[in-house]
Enzyme design. Structure first.
Site, PDB file in Angstrom:
ATOM      1  N   ASN A   1      -3.255   8.690  -5.449  1.00  0.00           N
ATOM      2  CA  ASN A   1      -2.307   8.112  -4.652  1.00  0.00           C
ATOM      3  C   ASN A   1      -1.434   7.227  -5.454  1.00  0.00           C
ATOM      4  OD1 ASN A   1      -1.015   6.484  -2.760  1.00  0.00           O
ATOM      5  ND2 ASN A   1      -2.842   6.129  -1.701  1.00  0.00           N
TER       6      ASN A   1
ATOM      7  N   PRO B   1       0.220   1.203  -7.665  1.00  0.00           N
ATOM      8  CA  PRO B   1       0.572  -0.224  -7.251  1.00  0.00           C
ATOM      9  C   PRO B   1       0.505  -0.602  -5.917  1.00  0.00           C
ATOM     10  CG  PRO B   1       2.621   0.938  -7.620  1.00  0.00           C
ATOM     11  CD  PRO B   1       1.442   1.868  -7.854  1.00  0.00           C
TER      12      PRO B   1
ATOM     13  N   ARG C   1      10.611   6.886   1.915  1.00  0.00           N
ATOM     14  CA  ARG C   1       8.991   7.222   1.716  1.00  0.00           C
ATOM     15  C   ARG C   1       9.036   8.777   1.965  1.00  0.00           C
ATOM     16  NH1 ARG C   1       6.311   2.605   1.146  1.00  0.00           N
ATOM     17  NH2 ARG C   1       7.074   0.823   2.357  1.00  0.00           N
TER      18      ARG C   1
ATOM     19  N   ARG D   1      -3.596  -5.941   2.730  1.00  0.00           N
ATOM     20  CA  ARG D   1      -2.106  -5.554   2.717  1.00  0.00           C
ATOM     21  C   ARG D   1      -1.957  -4.847   3.871  1.00  0.00           C
ATOM     22  NH1 ARG D   1      -0.015  -0.643  -0.910  1.00  0.00           N
ATOM     23  NH2 ARG D   1       2.099  -0.970  -0.444  1.00  0.00           N
TER      24      ARG D   1
ATOM     25  N   HIS E   1       7.632   7.929  -4.756  1.00  0.00           N
ATOM     26  CA  HIS E   1       8.956   8.034  -4.428  1.00  0.00           C
ATOM     27  C   HIS E   1       9.925   7.841  -5.492  1.00  0.00           C
ATOM     28  CE1 HIS E   1       6.795   7.854  -0.711  1.00  0.00           C
ATOM     29  NE2 HIS E   1       6.532   6.496  -0.957  1.00  0.00           N
TER      30      HIS E   1
ATOM     31  N   SER F   1      -1.204   6.333   4.754  1.00  0.00           N
ATOM     32  CA  SER F   1      -0.259   6.472   5.944  1.00  0.00           C
ATOM     33  C   SER F   1       0.474   7.945   5.801  1.00  0.00           C
ATOM     34  CB  SER F   1       0.886   5.312   5.531  1.00  0.00           C
ATOM     35  OG  SER F   1       1.603   5.306   4.442  1.00  0.00           O
TER      36      SER F   1
ATOM     37  N   GLU G   1      -2.567  14.925  -4.405  1.00  0.00           N
ATOM     38  CA  GLU G   1      -2.131  13.592  -3.901  1.00  0.00           C
ATOM     39  C   GLU G   1      -2.403  13.207  -2.434  1.00  0.00           C
ATOM     40  OE1 GLU G   1       2.008  12.995  -4.898  1.00  0.00           O
ATOM     41  OE2 GLU G   1       2.702  12.326  -2.942  1.00  0.00           O
TER      42      GLU G   1
ATOM     43  N   HIS H   1      -2.080  10.096   0.584  1.00  0.00           N
ATOM     44  CA  HIS H   1      -1.381   8.888   1.137  1.00  0.00           C
ATOM     45  C   HIS H   1      -2.229   8.539   2.434  1.00  0.00           C
ATOM     46  CE1 HIS H   1       1.684   8.995  -1.499  1.00  0.00           C
ATOM     47  NE2 HIS H   1       1.679  10.404  -1.391  1.00  0.00           N
TER      48      HIS H   1
HETATM   49  C1  DQA Z   1       0.952   5.062   0.040  1.00  0.00           C
HETATM   50  C2  DQA Z   1       2.421   5.194   0.931  1.00  0.00           C
HETATM   51  C3  DQA Z   1       3.526   4.687  -0.301  1.00  0.00           C
HETATM   52  O1  DQA Z   1       4.956   4.982   0.269  1.00  0.00           O
HETATM   53  C4  DQA Z   1       3.398   3.069  -0.260  1.00  0.00           C
HETATM   54  O2  DQA Z   1       4.310   2.674  -1.323  1.00  0.00           O
HETATM   55  C5  DQA Z   1       1.911   2.877  -0.744  1.00  0.00           C
HETATM   56  C6  DQA Z   1       0.846   3.670  -0.002  1.00  0.00           C
HETATM   57  C7  DQA Z   1      -0.047   5.468   1.218  1.00  0.00           C
HETATM   58  O3  DQA Z   1      -1.262   5.439   0.802  1.00  0.00           O
HETATM   59  O4  DQA Z   1       0.267   5.455   2.361  1.00  0.00           O
HETATM   60  O5  DQA Z   1       1.958   1.761  -1.504  1.00  0.00           O
HETATM   61  O6  DQA Z   1       0.938   5.677  -0.909  1.00  0.00           O
END
Ligand code: DQA
Length: 153
Positions: A78, A13, A115, A21, A84, A106, A102, A104
């Site tokens: 991702n 999402p 997170r 964003r 979470h 960030s 997986e 991410h």
């Molecule tokens: C994310 C980190 C998640 O905590 C957040 O809800 C995202 C993006 C990331 O790619 O850093 O939507 O998955």
């Protein structure tokens, strides 16, 4: 000759909003930019890719569990905020029992407390966080390396 490897790349999402964003956290590349970069890397490695993005947990579960019919070799995911919260995505990854990585963008470990925990990562062979969009390339390469180690054994 070995059949070409096929990798499913799933984004959860709000990742359709990449580029717009919170660019200070998620960078300026759009999901289309990221996916086309991944597609060129995959092509250069003779790997097939399919891309899927959804804001809906059940749609992600449906896509993961469809791999039984569609013969994928691995999953790069991702799960975004579902990372979470989603036991359903964890269960789907466990059910199909395919190597998954997986990613991410960030560094979730250095952000808000909520997170810090990933419910989905334990269903994966590994995870990468904090390297921006480059994490997708790292994740794809790590997944392919893992698959080639398996097929060379
Ligand atoms: C994310 C980190 C998640 O905590 C957040 O809800 C995202 C993006 C990331 O790619 O850093 O939507 O998955």
């Amino acid at each position: 000759m070995r059949p070409m490897k096929k990798i499913l790349i799933i984004n959860g999402p709000n990742l359709q909003l990449l580029g717009l964003r919170e660019p200070g956290i998620y960078g300026k590349l759009t999901l289309t930019d990221i996916n086309s970069g991944l597609e060129s890397i995959a092509k250069s490695l003779d790997v097939l890719t399919e891309f899927f993005q959804s804001n809906h947990e059940g749609a992600i579960v449906d896509k993961i569990t469809a791999v039984w019919n569609e013969k994928f070799d691995g999953i790069l995911i991702n799960p975004a905020a579902y990372t979470h919260t989603s036991i359903a995505i964890y269960d789907a990854l466990k059910a199909v029992n395919l190597p998954a990585v997986e990613v991410h963008i960030s560094n979730i470990s250095s952000r808000e407390n909520f997170r810090h925990q990933s419910l989905t990562a334990p269903a994966c062979i590994g995870f990468i966080a904090g390297f921006g969009a480059y994490g997708y390339e790292l994740g794809l390469r790590a997944l392919l390396k893992h698959l080639s180690n398996i097929s060379n054994n």
